[in-house]
Design a protein around this motif. Structure first.
Motif, PDB file in Angstrom:
ATOM      1  N   ILE A 128       0.852  -1.213   0.000  1.00 22.67           N
ATOM      2  CA  ILE A 128       0.000   0.000   0.000  1.00 22.67           C
ATOM      3  C   ILE A 128       0.879   1.252   0.000  1.00 22.67           C
ATOM      4  O   ILE A 128       0.642   2.199  -0.772  1.00 22.67           O
ATOM      5  CB  ILE A 128      -0.926  -0.001   1.242  1.00 22.67           C
ATOM      6  N   ALA A 129       1.887   1.264   0.872  1.00 23.91           N
ATOM      7  CA  ALA A 129       2.771   2.427   0.963  1.00 23.91           C
ATOM      8  C   ALA A 129       3.494   2.663  -0.363  1.00 23.91           C
ATOM      9  O   ALA A 129       3.606   3.808  -0.829  1.00 23.91           O
ATOM     10  CB  ALA A 129       3.780   2.235   2.100  1.00 23.91           C
ATOM     11  N   LEU A 130       3.990   1.591  -0.973  1.00 24.57           N
ATOM     12  CA  LEU A 130       4.664   1.735  -2.270  1.00 24.57           C
ATOM     13  C   LEU A 130       3.696   2.237  -3.339  1.00 24.57           C
ATOM     14  O   LEU A 130       4.060   3.060  -4.186  1.00 24.57           O
ATOM     15  CB  LEU A 130       5.290   0.411  -2.693  1.00 24.57           C
ATOM     16  N   GLY A 131       2.479   1.767  -3.298  1.00 19.52           N
ATOM     17  CA  GLY A 131       1.469   2.216  -4.268  1.00 19.52           C
ATOM     18  C   GLY A 131       1.168   3.700  -4.108  1.00 19.52           C
ATOM     19  O   GLY A 131       1.096   4.450  -5.095  1.00 19.52           O
ATOM     20  N   ILE A 132       1.019   4.140  -2.877  1.00 24.34           N
ATOM     21  CA  ILE A 132       0.759   5.565  -2.620  1.00 24.34           C
ATOM     22  C   ILE A 132       1.967   6.391  -3.040  1.00 24.34           C
ATOM     23  O   ILE A 132       1.824   7.447  -3.687  1.00 24.34           O
ATOM     24  CB  ILE A 132       0.410   5.791  -1.129  1.00 24.34           C
ATOM     25  N   ALA A 134       4.272   5.653  -5.281  1.00 20.65           N
ATOM     26  CA  ALA A 134       4.381   5.671  -6.749  1.00 20.65           C
ATOM     27  C   ALA A 134       3.352   6.620  -7.343  1.00 20.65           C
ATOM     28  O   ALA A 134       3.642   7.353  -8.305  1.00 20.65           O
ATOM     29  CB  ALA A 134       4.193   4.260  -7.298  1.00 20.65           C
ATOM     30  N   THR A 135       2.154   6.651  -6.778  1.00 21.24           N
ATOM     31  CA  THR A 135       1.109   7.549  -7.276  1.00 21.24           C
ATOM     32  C   THR A 135       1.512   9.007  -7.085  1.00 21.24           C
ATOM     33  O   THR A 135       1.364   9.837  -7.998  1.00 21.24           O
ATOM     34  CB  THR A 135      -0.224   7.257  -6.550  1.00 21.24           C
ATOM     35  N   LEU A 136       2.018   9.328  -5.891  1.00 19.16           N
ATOM     36  CA  LEU A 136       2.454  10.708  -5.634  1.00 19.16           C
ATOM     37  C   LEU A 136       3.613  11.099  -6.545  1.00 19.16           C
ATOM     38  O   LEU A 136       3.652  12.216  -7.073  1.00 19.16           O
ATOM     39  CB  LEU A 136       2.851  10.860  -4.156  1.00 19.16           C
ATOM     40  N   PHE A 137       4.557  10.181  -6.739  1.00 21.90           N
ATOM     41  CA  PHE A 137       5.681  10.442  -7.635  1.00 21.90           C
ATOM     42  C   PHE A 137       5.175  10.729  -9.054  1.00 21.90           C
ATOM     43  O   PHE A 137       5.614  11.688  -9.699  1.00 21.90           O
ATOM     44  CB  PHE A 137       6.654   9.258  -7.635  1.00 21.90           C
ATOM     45  N   ALA A 138       4.247   9.913  -9.523  1.00 23.62           N
ATOM     46  CA  ALA A 138       3.701  10.101 -10.872  1.00 23.62           C
ATOM     47  C   ALA A 138       2.958  11.427 -10.978  1.00 23.62           C
ATOM     48  O   ALA A 138       3.055  12.130 -11.999  1.00 23.62           O
ATOM     49  CB  ALA A 138       2.772   8.935 -11.220  1.00 23.62           C
ATOM     50  N   LEU A 139       2.244  11.799  -9.929  1.00 22.48           N
ATOM     51  CA  LEU A 139       1.501  13.063  -9.920  1.00 22.48           C
ATOM     52  C   LEU A 139       2.464  14.246 -10.006  1.00 22.48           C
ATOM     53  O   LEU A 139       2.276  15.167 -10.825  1.00 22.48           O
ATOM     54  CB  LEU A 139       0.649  13.152  -8.658  1.00 22.48           C
ATOM     55  N   VAL A 140       3.505  14.239  -9.168  1.00 22.17           N
ATOM     56  CA  VAL A 140       4.496  15.322  -9.180  1.00 22.17           C
ATOM     57  C   VAL A 140       5.210  15.357 -10.525  1.00 22.17           C
ATOM     58  O   VAL A 140       5.408  16.430 -11.118  1.00 22.17           O
ATOM     59  CB  VAL A 140       5.491  15.150  -8.000  1.00 22.17           C
ATOM     60  N   LEU A 141       5.600  14.210 -11.047  1.00 20.16           N
ATOM     61  CA  LEU A 141       6.273  14.153 -12.344  1.00 20.16           C
ATOM     62  C   LEU A 141       5.357  14.693 -13.439  1.00 20.16           C
ATOM     63  O   LEU A 141       5.802  15.440 -14.326  1.00 20.16           O
ATOM     64  CB  LEU A 141       6.702  12.713 -12.650  1.00 20.16           C
ATOM     65  N   GLY A 142       4.073  14.361 -13.369  1.00 15.25           N
ATOM     66  CA  GLY A 142       3.116  14.861 -14.355  1.00 15.25           C
ATOM     67  C   GLY A 142       2.994  16.379 -14.301  1.00 15.25           C
ATOM     68  O   GLY A 142       2.906  17.052 -15.346  1.00 15.25           O
ATOM     69  N   ILE A 143       2.997  16.918 -13.099  1.00 13.77           N
ATOM     70  CA  ILE A 143       2.915  18.383 -12.967  1.00 13.77           C
ATOM     71  C   ILE A 143       4.164  19.031 -13.551  1.00 13.77           C
ATOM     72  O   ILE A 143       4.079  20.018 -14.295  1.00 13.77           O
ATOM     73  CB  ILE A 143       2.729  18.763 -11.473  1.00 13.77           C
ATOM     74  N   ILE A 144       5.325  18.483 -13.252  1.00 16.08           N
ATOM     75  CA  ILE A 144       6.582  19.044 -13.753  1.00 16.08           C
ATOM     76  C   ILE A 144       6.620  18.971 -15.281  1.00 16.08           C
ATOM     77  O   ILE A 144       6.974  19.942 -15.959  1.00 16.08           O
ATOM     78  CB  ILE A 144       7.793  18.317 -13.129  1.00 16.08           C
ATOM     79  N   VAL A 145       6.224  17.859 -15.853  1.00 20.36           N
ATOM     80  CA  VAL A 145       6.215  17.711 -17.313  1.00 20.36           C
ATOM     81  C   VAL A 145       5.227  18.695 -17.925  1.00 20.36           C
ATOM     82  O   VAL A 145       5.508  19.336 -18.950  1.00 20.36           O
ATOM     83  CB  VAL A 145       5.893  16.256 -17.710  1.00 20.36           C
TER      84      VAL A 145
END
Length: 158
Positions: A128-132, A134-145
């Protein structure tokens, strides 16, 4: 499995009881030969009710019972009937040692099962922690892109 039919008893039974006892012993012998341990056990239990001091009945019952508790009772009764019989004492000792070993293994297995559940729960929470994460990482990366691609300023003009 062969069941002997000798009778060792402390008391003389009335003729009717002895006839019933003999019939039960024959029935138990037939059932044992046919591999029907449950029927043999039932016949021998009835025979033990008729003459609880019959060593032969308890010997035969010991050979067909399935549970550790039933084996213990048979051995204790055999010792009560014939306390000088060394083999009964030895078998009861072996039985007690085996029961203790089984109980120890059962307890160890229960501890291992609890540890496994704990590890499974721990693995679940890590997932669960890894899933959360990874989701936050993807969200931040999406904002930066998005900012880089579309040129959105970080601060409004002011």
């Amino acid at each position: 499995m062969s069941i002997r039919t000798t009778t060792i008893a402390r008391a003389v039974l009335p003729e009717e009881a002895q006839t019933r006892l003999d019939a039960l012993l024959r029935s138990a012998e037939e059932a044992a030969r046919a591999g029907d341990r449950a029927r043999a056990s039932q016949s021998l239990r009835e025979a033990a009710l008729i003459n609880p001091y019959n060593e032969d009945v308890w010997q035969k019952l010991l050979a067909v019972v399935d549970s550790a508790e039933d084996r213990r009772v048979c051995l204790e009764n055999l010792i009560a009937i014939n306390p000088a019989h060394v083999e009964y004492h030895r078998l009861l000792g072996v039985h007690r040692t085996e029961v203790a070993r089984i109980e120890r293994v059962t307890q160890e297995m229960a501890v291992l099962a609890v540890e496994k559940r704990r590890r499974n729960w721990s693995s679940f929470l890590r997932g669960i922690a890894l899933g959360i994460g990874a989701t936050l990482f993807a969200l931040v990366l999406g904002i930066i892109v998005s900012i880089v691609v579309y040129g959105v300023p970080l601060l409004p003009p002011g």
